[in-house]
Design an enzyme around this catalytic site. Sequence first.
Site, PDB file in Angstrom:
ATOM      1  N   HIS A 102       0.818  -1.213   0.000  1.00 49.21           N
ATOM      2  CA  HIS A 102       0.000   0.000   0.000  1.00 49.21           C
ATOM      3  C   HIS A 102       0.851   1.262   0.000  1.00 49.21           C
ATOM      4  O   HIS A 102       0.491   2.259  -0.621  1.00 49.21           O
ATOM      5  CB  HIS A 102      -0.918  -0.010   1.229  1.00 49.21           C
ATOM      6  CG  HIS A 102      -2.014   0.996   1.171  1.00 49.21           C
ATOM      7  ND1 HIS A 102      -3.104   0.875   0.330  1.00 49.21           N
ATOM      8  CD2 HIS A 102      -2.200   2.157   1.849  1.00 49.21           C
ATOM      9  CE1 HIS A 102      -3.910   1.906   0.494  1.00 49.21           C
ATOM     10  NE2 HIS A 102      -3.384   2.694   1.404  1.00 49.21           N
ATOM     11  N   GLU A 127      -8.219   7.662  -4.375  1.00 52.19           N
ATOM     12  CA  GLU A 127      -7.628   6.692  -3.444  1.00 52.19           C
ATOM     13  C   GLU A 127      -8.605   5.543  -3.241  1.00 52.19           C
ATOM     14  O   GLU A 127      -9.818   5.717  -3.376  1.00 52.19           O
ATOM     15  CB  GLU A 127      -7.351   7.352  -2.083  1.00 52.19           C
ATOM     16  CG  GLU A 127      -6.045   8.137  -2.020  1.00 52.19           C
ATOM     17  CD  GLU A 127      -4.858   7.276  -1.628  1.00 52.19           C
ATOM     18  OE1 GLU A 127      -5.034   6.051  -1.537  1.00 52.19           O
ATOM     19  OE2 GLU A 127      -3.774   7.835  -1.412  1.00 52.19           O
ATOM     20  N   HIS A 160     -10.207   2.512  -0.672  1.00 51.38           N
ATOM     21  CA  HIS A 160     -10.419   2.078   0.709  1.00 51.38           C
ATOM     22  C   HIS A 160     -11.202   0.772   0.669  1.00 51.38           C
ATOM     23  O   HIS A 160     -12.229   0.620   1.321  1.00 51.38           O
ATOM     24  CB  HIS A 160     -11.150   3.159   1.512  1.00 51.38           C
ATOM     25  CG  HIS A 160     -10.406   3.547   2.748  1.00 51.38           C
ATOM     26  ND1 HIS A 160     -10.997   3.700   3.974  1.00 51.38           N
ATOM     27  CD2 HIS A 160      -9.088   3.797   2.964  1.00 51.38           C
ATOM     28  CE1 HIS A 160     -10.092   4.043   4.877  1.00 51.38           C
ATOM     29  NE2 HIS A 160      -8.924   4.106   4.285  1.00 51.38           N
ATOM     30  N   ASN A 161     -10.664  -0.174  -0.099  1.00 53.84           N
ATOM     31  CA  ASN A 161     -11.382  -1.408  -0.392  1.00 53.84           C
ATOM     32  C   ASN A 161     -11.469  -2.356   0.797  1.00 53.84           C
ATOM     33  O   ASN A 161     -12.559  -2.775   1.196  1.00 53.84           O
ATOM     34  CB  ASN A 161     -10.708  -2.131  -1.565  1.00 53.84           C
ATOM     35  CG  ASN A 161     -10.633  -1.265  -2.807  1.00 53.84           C
ATOM     36  OD1 ASN A 161     -11.442  -0.364  -3.003  1.00 53.84           O
ATOM     37  ND2 ASN A 161      -9.647  -1.528  -3.653  1.00 53.84           N
ATOM     38  N   ARG A 168      -8.359  15.235   2.869  1.00 48.71           N
ATOM     39  CA  ARG A 168      -7.152  15.772   3.505  1.00 48.71           C
ATOM     40  C   ARG A 168      -5.966  15.790   2.546  1.00 48.71           C
ATOM     41  O   ARG A 168      -5.102  16.668   2.644  1.00 48.71           O
ATOM     42  CB  ARG A 168      -6.820  14.975   4.771  1.00 48.71           C
ATOM     43  CG  ARG A 168      -7.759  15.271   5.919  1.00 48.71           C
ATOM     44  CD  ARG A 168      -7.241  14.694   7.234  1.00 48.71           C
ATOM     45  NE  ARG A 168      -7.070  13.247   7.162  1.00 48.71           N
ATOM     46  CZ  ARG A 168      -8.048  12.362   7.293  1.00 48.71           C
ATOM     47  NH1 ARG A 168      -9.286  12.778   7.490  1.00 48.71           N
ATOM     48  NH2 ARG A 168      -7.803  11.064   7.241  1.00 48.71           N
ATOM     49  N   ASP A 169      -5.906  14.833   1.620  1.00 51.26           N
ATOM     50  CA  ASP A 169      -4.844  14.872   0.608  1.00 51.26           C
ATOM     51  C   ASP A 169      -4.914  16.168  -0.189  1.00 51.26           C
ATOM     52  O   ASP A 169      -3.890  16.789  -0.487  1.00 51.26           O
ATOM     53  CB  ASP A 169      -4.974  13.676  -0.345  1.00 51.26           C
ATOM     54  CG  ASP A 169      -4.395  12.399   0.240  1.00 51.26           C
ATOM     55  OD1 ASP A 169      -3.505  12.499   1.106  1.00 51.26           O
ATOM     56  OD2 ASP A 169      -4.828  11.310  -0.161  1.00 51.26           O
ATOM     57  N   ASP A 212      -0.758  15.136   5.218  1.00 56.34           N
ATOM     58  CA  ASP A 212      -1.813  14.395   5.902  1.00 56.34           C
ATOM     59  C   ASP A 212      -1.240  13.133   6.527  1.00 56.34           C
ATOM     60  O   ASP A 212      -0.346  12.501   5.961  1.00 56.34           O
ATOM     61  CB  ASP A 212      -2.901  14.048   4.874  1.00 56.34           C
ATOM     62  CG  ASP A 212      -3.825  12.940   5.342  1.00 56.34           C
ATOM     63  OD1 ASP A 212      -4.272  13.008   6.498  1.00 56.34           O
ATOM     64  OD2 ASP A 212      -4.094  12.025   4.548  1.00 56.34           O
ATOM     65  N   SER A 253      -4.125  -0.656  -5.472  1.00 57.76           N
ATOM     66  CA  SER A 253      -4.717  -1.555  -4.484  1.00 57.76           C
ATOM     67  C   SER A 253      -4.657  -2.973  -5.030  1.00 57.76           C
ATOM     68  O   SER A 253      -5.410  -3.331  -5.938  1.00 57.76           O
ATOM     69  CB  SER A 253      -6.171  -1.154  -4.197  1.00 57.76           C
ATOM     70  OG  SER A 253      -6.781  -2.088  -3.323  1.00 57.76           O
TER      71      SER A 253
END
Length: 729
Positions: A54, A98, A100-101, A121-122, A273, A535
Amino acid sequence: MSKFIEPSNEEIKLEKLYQDMGLSDKEYDKVVEILGREPNFTEVGIFSVMWSEHCSYKHSKPFLKQFPTTGEHVLMGPGEGAGVVDIGDNQAVVFKVESHNHPSAIEPYQGAATGVGGIIRDIVSIGARPINLLNSLRFGELTVKQNQRLLKGVVSGIGGYGNCIGIPTTAGEIEFDERYDGNPLVNAMCVGIIDHDMVQKGTAKGVGNSVIYVGLKTGRDGIHGATFASEELTEESESKRPSVQIGDPFVGKKLMEATLEAITFDELVGIQDMGAAGLTSSSSEMAAKGGSGLHLRLDQVPTREPGISPYEMMLSETQERMLLVVEKGTEQKFLDLFNKHELDSAVIGEVTDTDRFVLTYDDEVYADIPVQPLADEAPVYILEGEEKEYNTSKNDYSNIDVHDTFIKLLQHPTIASKHHLYEQYDQQVGANTIIKPGLQASVVRVEGTQKAIASTIDGEARYVFNQPYEGGKMVVAEAYRNLIAVGATPLAMTDCLNYGSPEKKEIYQQLIDSTKGMSEACKVLQTPVVSGNVSLYNETRGTSIFPTPVVGMVGLIEDVSYLKEFKPKAGDKIYLVGETRDDFGGSQLEKLLYGSVNHEFESIDLSDEVSKGKLIKQAIRNGIASHVQTVGKGGLLVTLAKISAHYDLGMQAQLDVTNAQLFSETQGRYIVVVKEGQTLDIDQAQEIGHLTHQQLFDISNSDVKMKENVSDIKQKWEGAIVQCLTTQD
């Protein structure tokens, strides 16, 4: 003597405890080589997350290097929190996608919510104010209760966070296939606007400058979240709920506003972040980019409860946190700002000239690591791929029941309207949304100007599974067409590569070939990659998801005036632009009739995409077109029906295609609705019909004549997902 009870260096080595943290034997040996000694417990934890898939991209880095990352408009490409692209007038658009799987598979609400919070936040860490959110979602078939639960939880999580923080969710896509059973894909994208001179970087430099922590107090949530995201999902994954972070959008809103104020201070040196791998990645990456060392005093880190160890602090992924480096002597100015916004903050360390990453707690050293090897020397693995064998036989589509097939495709959850789901998102907060979720890319006005940013997010799976190289080209071209369809000039893209285990030869080959195709499309379409995410290990009980690259693309509209009249009316003419062929491999039709997607399809002509796109964009901007729709999943007949249902208009059309070709998914086609009295003078443009006041969908070819009430079509299209979610509970 340490106040924290942890395994000794010798125990870690002999019992191979490092394997439980995600390091292989060879990787552990490399850590020993770098340090010149055996690592302690905290150091092993730090290396394990920084060298996780990751964070380090150790299986995908060679492929990412082939993407074009520079271009006429690119101000900042990969390497920072997000990409930055010029839009004129000293302004830039900032964006990233991004995944988040894995967290969403375990805790769908929090997994999705924190995915949204993290991508926001990124964008904010670059100094940009977010203007909209997008998402690309994949679930298993909706007939399975577990998939219904995941869908409801993810959609609620996205809406819950985005609505509370005050950023509209304006576009997205949701698809369903059994290959995502137990392993949903949740990809979140955020877009922001910034002035050129306000762009920030995540860097730590200037010996003696201070490191400031701000945001939620550190807890034990999300520990080893980055490592968890780099593993296959198994029956034991349920026990890893602590690896799923918990979001707080109200604190997120405070942190966003405080950060956007902090970037106006000249004394700010760098900001990042605390995302995947938390304090570890943010601090070590900032030091590496600044060519500096860091000394962090962990006893100064704000914590939620007593007794949190250095190991836990460094690996925690508590949400809503930022790390800043500020000029020495100006710390109080920043602390006062954060106090004004009711945020916890503290000075936790300083920049050094040692080139080492040193962590102490009550003056006891818990880690002493050279900065550059930690951040830049993760192993890179080049494995062996294996070409998939394709089915070269031809399916028979000669005896299709057109009406029955049409209704079944229209009601398939992948094609059906997502209105019921999208209405849970605030689409208008900020009052700058011009085109909301529906049929097209979203368009959001740049406040105080006549400009707007068009954005879209598109993924492809079956076609990539069938022919990875062609499928890779296809997903980039699809996003490109969606921006063209609202009159925008495509500028650049971000990507999220969702695949199974790269250690399986066929999947590794999919990664090789599809990224090659994506790279080729980026070059021809002039849409460089400025940010992204990978991912891998998206597998459940040994079954991989379809290879699913997702592309987020942004485009510029210099003057939104034409959009005032960009809405179809009765009397407008309908044109089909592009040739329709027998393209059924990987299509919804093939899946519906044969249950498989293992046949080849025609290659995509990228040069034709460019020339055709320029002409269609010009027709839109010249006020000739009142609506443009790309022909997508389900083919021509389904696309026409969606336009009719969405705008509550009747349609009459005569199509020069076979029954099967009504559902062909030949790429590069557009439906262009032309204002009454205007003509579309474009090669490959064929007038096929017109819109009517009469609420009748009247479509025919040489063999079939179909007449359906628009209200019936709309009810079937808009009600399909609601029916799945209510009747199957």
